[in-house]
Enzyme design. Structure first.
Site, PDB file in Angstrom:
ATOM      1  N   ALA A  14       0.811  -1.232   0.000  1.00 27.18           N
ATOM      2  CA  ALA A  14       0.000   0.000   0.000  1.00 27.18           C
ATOM      3  C   ALA A  14       0.835   1.270   0.000  1.00 27.18           C
ATOM      4  CB  ALA A  14      -0.943  -0.004   1.204  1.00 27.18           C
ATOM      5  N   GLN A  15       2.076   1.192   0.483  1.00 26.10           N
ATOM      6  CA  GLN A  15       2.925   2.399   0.505  1.00 26.10           C
ATOM      7  C   GLN A  15       4.400   2.008   0.406  1.00 26.10           C
ATOM      8  OE1 GLN A  15       2.216   4.287   4.379  1.00 26.10           O
ATOM      9  NE2 GLN A  15       3.920   3.147   5.262  1.00 26.10           N
ATOM     10  N   GLY A  18       6.809  -1.285  -1.393  1.00 25.63           N
ATOM     11  CA  GLY A  18       5.783  -2.167  -1.971  1.00 25.63           C
ATOM     12  C   GLY A  18       4.940  -1.436  -3.000  1.00 25.63           C
ATOM     13  N   CYS A  63      -5.204  -7.203   5.062  1.00 19.03           N
ATOM     14  CA  CYS A  63      -4.732  -8.434   5.727  1.00 19.03           C
ATOM     15  C   CYS A  63      -3.523  -8.123   6.590  1.00 19.03           C
ATOM     16  CB  CYS A  63      -4.345  -9.443   4.638  1.00 19.03           C
ATOM     17  SG  CYS A  63      -3.330 -10.825   5.184  1.00 19.03           S
ATOM     18  N   ASN A  91       7.157  -8.525   1.195  1.00 15.61           N
ATOM     19  CA  ASN A  91       7.802  -7.229   1.428  1.00 15.61           C
ATOM     20  C   ASN A  91       7.406  -6.578   2.759  1.00 15.61           C
ATOM     21  OD1 ASN A  91       8.771  -4.372   0.588  1.00 15.61           O
ATOM     22  ND2 ASN A  91       6.546  -4.118   0.817  1.00 15.61           N
ATOM     23  N   SER A 138      17.388  -6.522   4.016  1.00 19.77           N
ATOM     24  CA  SER A 138      17.888  -5.148   4.170  1.00 19.77           C
ATOM     25  C   SER A 138      19.410  -5.173   4.206  1.00 19.77           C
ATOM     26  CB  SER A 138      17.368  -4.580   5.501  1.00 19.77           C
ATOM     27  OG  SER A 138      18.062  -3.420   5.849  1.00 19.77           O
ATOM     28  N   GLN A 148      18.882  -1.106  16.157  1.00 15.82           N
ATOM     29  CA  GLN A 148      17.790  -2.004  15.768  1.00 15.82           C
ATOM     30  C   GLN A 148      18.234  -3.479  15.763  1.00 15.82           C
ATOM     31  OE1 GLN A 148      18.382  -0.658  11.096  1.00 15.82           O
ATOM     32  NE2 GLN A 148      16.345  -0.674  11.936  1.00 15.82           N
ATOM     33  N   TYR A 151      15.384  -6.109  14.558  1.00 15.44           N
ATOM     34  CA  TYR A 151      15.159  -5.887  13.119  1.00 15.44           C
ATOM     35  C   TYR A 151      16.317  -6.522  12.336  1.00 15.44           C
ATOM     36  CZ  TYR A 151      14.526  -3.293   8.724  1.00 15.44           C
ATOM     37  OH  TYR A 151      14.350  -2.953   7.402  1.00 15.44           O
ATOM     38  N   ALA A 153      18.331  -8.911  13.231  1.00 12.79           N
ATOM     39  CA  ALA A 153      18.273 -10.383  13.312  1.00 12.79           C
ATOM     40  C   ALA A 153      17.262 -10.931  12.309  1.00 12.79           C
ATOM     41  CB  ALA A 153      17.892 -10.811  14.728  1.00 12.79           C
TER      42      ALA A 153
HETATM   43  N1  LIG Z   1      12.842   2.012   4.043  1.00 18.46           N
HETATM   44  C1  LIG Z   1      14.032   1.481   4.206  1.00 18.46           C
HETATM   45  O1  LIG Z   1      15.029   2.185   4.454  1.00 18.46           O
HETATM   46  C2  LIG Z   1      14.227   0.007   4.019  1.00 18.46           C
HETATM   47  C3  LIG Z   1      13.193  -0.903   4.082  1.00 18.46           C
HETATM   48  N2  LIG Z   1      13.465  -2.238   3.961  1.00 18.46           N
HETATM   49  C4  LIG Z   1      12.391  -3.218   4.015  1.00 18.46           C
HETATM   50  O2  LIG Z   1      11.509  -3.005   2.931  1.00 18.46           O
HETATM   51  C5  LIG Z   1      10.200  -3.448   3.277  1.00 18.46           C
HETATM   52  C6  LIG Z   1       9.198  -2.347   3.002  1.00 18.46           C
HETATM   53  O3  LIG Z   1       9.550  -1.249   3.818  1.00 18.46           O
HETATM   54  P1  LIG Z   1       9.104   0.259   3.531  1.00 18.46           P
HETATM   55  O4  LIG Z   1       8.399   0.359   2.265  1.00 18.46           O
HETATM   56  O5  LIG Z   1      10.261   1.095   3.812  1.00 18.46           O
HETATM   57  O6  LIG Z   1       8.089   0.437   4.751  1.00 18.46           O
HETATM   58  P2  LIG Z   1       6.720   1.247   4.876  1.00 18.46           P
HETATM   59  O7  LIG Z   1       6.413   1.319   6.317  1.00 18.46           O
HETATM   60  O8  LIG Z   1       6.790   2.486   4.088  1.00 18.46           O
HETATM   61  O9  LIG Z   1       5.682   0.252   4.156  1.00 18.46           O
HETATM   62  C7  LIG Z   1       5.433  -1.018   4.701  1.00 18.46           C
HETATM   63  C8  LIG Z   1       4.050  -1.466   4.332  1.00 18.46           C
HETATM   64  O10 LIG Z   1       3.849  -2.717   4.975  1.00 18.46           O
HETATM   65  C9  LIG Z   1       2.571  -2.696   5.609  1.00 18.46           C
HETATM   66  N3  LIG Z   1       2.576  -3.596   6.769  1.00 18.46           N
HETATM   67  C10 LIG Z   1       3.230  -3.445   7.936  1.00 18.46           C
HETATM   68  N4  LIG Z   1       2.926  -4.450   8.775  1.00 18.46           N
HETATM   69  C11 LIG Z   1       2.060  -5.251   8.120  1.00 18.46           C
HETATM   70  C12 LIG Z   1       1.374  -6.425   8.461  1.00 18.46           C
HETATM   71  N5  LIG Z   1       1.506  -6.994   9.673  1.00 18.46           N
HETATM   72  N6  LIG Z   1       0.561  -6.986   7.548  1.00 18.46           N
HETATM   73  C13 LIG Z   1       0.402  -6.418   6.321  1.00 18.46           C
HETATM   74  N7  LIG Z   1       1.016  -5.297   5.945  1.00 18.46           N
HETATM   75  C14 LIG Z   1       1.843  -4.712   6.833  1.00 18.46           C
HETATM   76  C15 LIG Z   1       2.339  -1.252   6.011  1.00 18.46           C
HETATM   77  O11 LIG Z   1       0.964  -0.983   6.213  1.00 18.46           O
HETATM   78  C16 LIG Z   1       2.949  -0.522   4.825  1.00 18.46           C
HETATM   79  O12 LIG Z   1       1.992  -0.302   3.822  1.00 18.46           O
HETATM   80  C17 LIG Z   1      10.284  -3.870   4.743  1.00 18.46           C
HETATM   81  O13 LIG Z   1      10.450  -5.263   4.811  1.00 18.46           O
HETATM   82  C18 LIG Z   1      11.539  -3.153   5.251  1.00 18.46           C
HETATM   83  O14 LIG Z   1      12.108  -3.810   6.334  1.00 18.46           O
HETATM   84  C19 LIG Z   1      14.718  -2.714   3.746  1.00 18.46           C
HETATM   85  C20 LIG Z   1      15.764  -1.847   3.662  1.00 18.46           C
HETATM   86  C21 LIG Z   1      15.612  -0.424   3.768  1.00 18.46           C
HETATM   87  C1  LIG Z   2      14.481   3.185  12.036  1.00 19.95           C
HETATM   88  C2  LIG Z   2      14.953   2.874  10.696  1.00 19.95           C
HETATM   89  C3  LIG Z   2      13.950   2.237   9.914  1.00 19.95           C
HETATM   90  C4  LIG Z   2      14.089   1.699   8.774  1.00 19.95           C
HETATM   91  C5  LIG Z   2      15.315   1.514   7.949  1.00 19.95           C
HETATM   92  C6  LIG Z   2      15.579   0.099   7.929  1.00 19.95           C
HETATM   93  O1  LIG Z   2      16.061  -0.280   9.148  1.00 19.95           O
HETATM   94  C7  LIG Z   2      16.523  -0.313   6.870  1.00 19.95           C
HETATM   95  O2  LIG Z   2      16.216  -1.656   6.607  1.00 19.95           O
HETATM   96  C8  LIG Z   2      17.935  -0.193   7.284  1.00 19.95           C
HETATM   97  C9  LIG Z   2      18.883  -0.120   6.378  1.00 19.95           C
HETATM   98  C10 LIG Z   2      20.230  -0.142   6.775  1.00 19.95           C
HETATM   99  C11 LIG Z   2      21.238   0.002   5.870  1.00 19.95           C
HETATM  100  C12 LIG Z   2      22.570  -0.135   6.290  1.00 19.95           C
HETATM  101  C13 LIG Z   2      23.659   0.040   5.535  1.00 19.95           C
HETATM  102  C14 LIG Z   2      23.805   0.644   4.249  1.00 19.95           C
HETATM  103  C15 LIG Z   2      25.010   0.551   3.632  1.00 19.95           C
HETATM  104  C16 LIG Z   2      25.302   1.139   2.353  1.00 19.95           C
HETATM  105  O3  LIG Z   2      24.493   1.827   1.788  1.00 19.95           O
HETATM  106  C17 LIG Z   2      26.603   0.908   1.649  1.00 19.95           C
HETATM  107  C18 LIG Z   2      27.480  -0.088   2.252  1.00 19.95           C
HETATM  108  C19 LIG Z   2      28.219  -0.954   1.553  1.00 19.95           C
HETATM  109  C20 LIG Z   2      28.212  -1.067   0.078  1.00 19.95           C
HETATM  110  C21 LIG Z   2      29.114  -2.155  -0.398  1.00 19.95           C
HETATM  111  C22 LIG Z   2      28.427  -3.500  -0.514  1.00 19.95           C
HETATM  112  O4  LIG Z   2      27.449  -3.628  -1.237  1.00 19.95           O
HETATM  113  O5  LIG Z   2      28.914  -4.459   0.103  1.00 19.95           O
END
Ligand SMILES: NC(=O)C1=CN([C@@H]2O[C@H](COP(=O)(O)OP(=O)(O)OC[C@H]3O[C@@H](n4cnc5c(N)ncnc54)[C@H](O)[C@@H]3O)[C@@H](O)[C@H]2O)C=CC1
Ligand SMILES: CC/C=C\C[C@H](O)[C@H](O)/C=C/C=C/C=C\C=C\C(=O)C/C=C\CCC(=O)O
Length: 261
Positions: A14-15, A18, A63, A91, A138, A148, A151, A153
């Site tokens: 939804a946001q 995803g 859901c 996702n 991630s 975190q 998260y 783990a």
């Molecule tokens: N934003 C970031 O920096 C990063 C995000 N991720 C991962 O990417 C994925 C998506 O994250 P974002 O788009 O950033 O988050 P977001 O919070 O913007 O979107 C997540 C979506 O998942 C839905 N959601 C949450 N819990 C749910 C549940 N129990 N059942 C169904 N839907 C649920 C929310 O309603 C929301 O629409 C996550 O797995 C997150 O851990 C990974 C690396 C970086």
């Molecule tokens: C409260 C924060 C909420 C959400 C963010 C999520 O925790 C998200 O999943 C966290 C992301 C963490 C990213 C950490 C490291 C990023 C590293 C780089 O961008 C570059 C590092 C290495 C590049 C070389 C390689 O690919 O090996």
């Protein structure tokens, strides 16, 4: 690339990330079921996508993925509405160190359940035609932060589970490719939870460490993550791949050292 005739299910669609992935799938002519907890956001998003891509191509299924029965129903409803299933993106994720058991349920247990349900609907083991699964981890699995721990783990767990399942799929001839995507920081609502004590609990005091890391490595846009996702969907050579997306290297793959005795 055309995914005409293919059907996808995206959790957390939804946001954020995803939502961008759903948009790319519709642009490629796939039909998409958006499975998400957030009803308001899901319905708004469906209305916008209907306006852009035409009605009947996208369905919103409210859901909570941590409810096993509801998740099973969401898969069933998708197949009933669109007739088949080819692509599953696990996702949905949260970042809650206070309610860390919930974080494990949503980020890891539900990814495992989503993978098993996807296999029931797509694997040759179940008499189906095959397909592809992408589980979202991630870069936190490679560069951890004290901010975190649980998260982190869960995201390690998603990689280990996905790689093992990819081997099970190739050795068991499931006809399903299973890959994992690890974005670095992405500009979505999740990223803003860094400041909130409600989410981070006692670890909120480490938020400056996390923000330093964000400033050092930069923040990506969701559209680039969707581009990586589409590559994993269409590249039929990929199974068990760990895709990383970072500002410095863009879309690339993690390489593992071969095991030595
Ligand atoms: N934003 C970031 O920096 C990063 C995000 N991720 C991962 O990417 C994925 C998506 O994250 P974002 O788009 O950033 O988050 P977001 O919070 O913007 O979107 C997540 C979506 O998942 C839905 N959601 C949450 N819990 C749910 C549940 N129990 N059942 C169904 N839907 C649920 C929310 O309603 C929301 O629409 C996550 O797995 C997150 O851990 C990974 C690396 C970086
Ligand atoms: C409260 C924060 C909420 C959400 C963010 C999520 O925790 C998200 O999943 C966290 C992301 C963490 C990213 C950490 C490291 C990023 C590293 C780089 O961008 C570059 C590092 C290495 C590049 C070389 C390689 O690919 O090996």
């Amino acid at each position: 690339m055309s995914l005409n005739g293919k059907v996808a299910l995206v959790t957390g669609g939804a946001q954020g990330i995803g939502r961008a992935v759903v948009q790319s799938l519709l642009q490629s002519s796939a039909k998409v079921a958006v499975v998400d907890l957030n009803k308001t956001c899901g319905e708004e998003s469906k209305a916008q996508l209907d306006a852009e891509f035409g009605e009947g191509n996208c369905n919103f299924i409210p859901c909570d993925v941590s409810n096993g029965d509801a998740l099973r129903d969401a898969f069933q409803r998708t197949v009933e509405q669109f007739g088949r299933l080819d692509i599953v993106i696990n996702n949905a994720g949260i970042n809650n160190e206070k309610n860390w058991e919930k974080t494990i349920q949503v980020n890891l247990t539900s990814v495992i359940k989503g993978t098993y349900l996807a296999l029931e609907h797509m694997s040759k083991e179940y008499g189906k035609e095959g397909g592809t699964i992408i589980n979202v981890s991630s870069m936190a699995a490679f560069l951890h932060s004290p901010h975190q721990p649980v998260y982190t783990a869960t995201k390690h767990g998603v990689i280990g589970f996905t790689r093992a399942m990819a081997d099970a799929s190739s050795q068991g001839d499931y006809g399903v490719r299973i890959n994992v995507l690890c974005p670095a920081f992405v500009d979505t609502p999740l990223l803003h939870s860094v400041e909130h004590e409600d989410n981070m609990g006692k670890f909120v005091k480490f938020k400056d460490d996390f923000k330093r890391s964000m400033n050092k490595f930069g923040v990506l846009q969701p559209a680039l993550i969707a581009e990586g996702m589409m590559r994993l969907i269409v590249d039929s050579t990929l199974n068990g791949a760990v895709m990383k997306i970072t500002c410095s290297k863009g879309i690339h793959f993690h390489t593992y050292e071969p095991m030595s005795a």
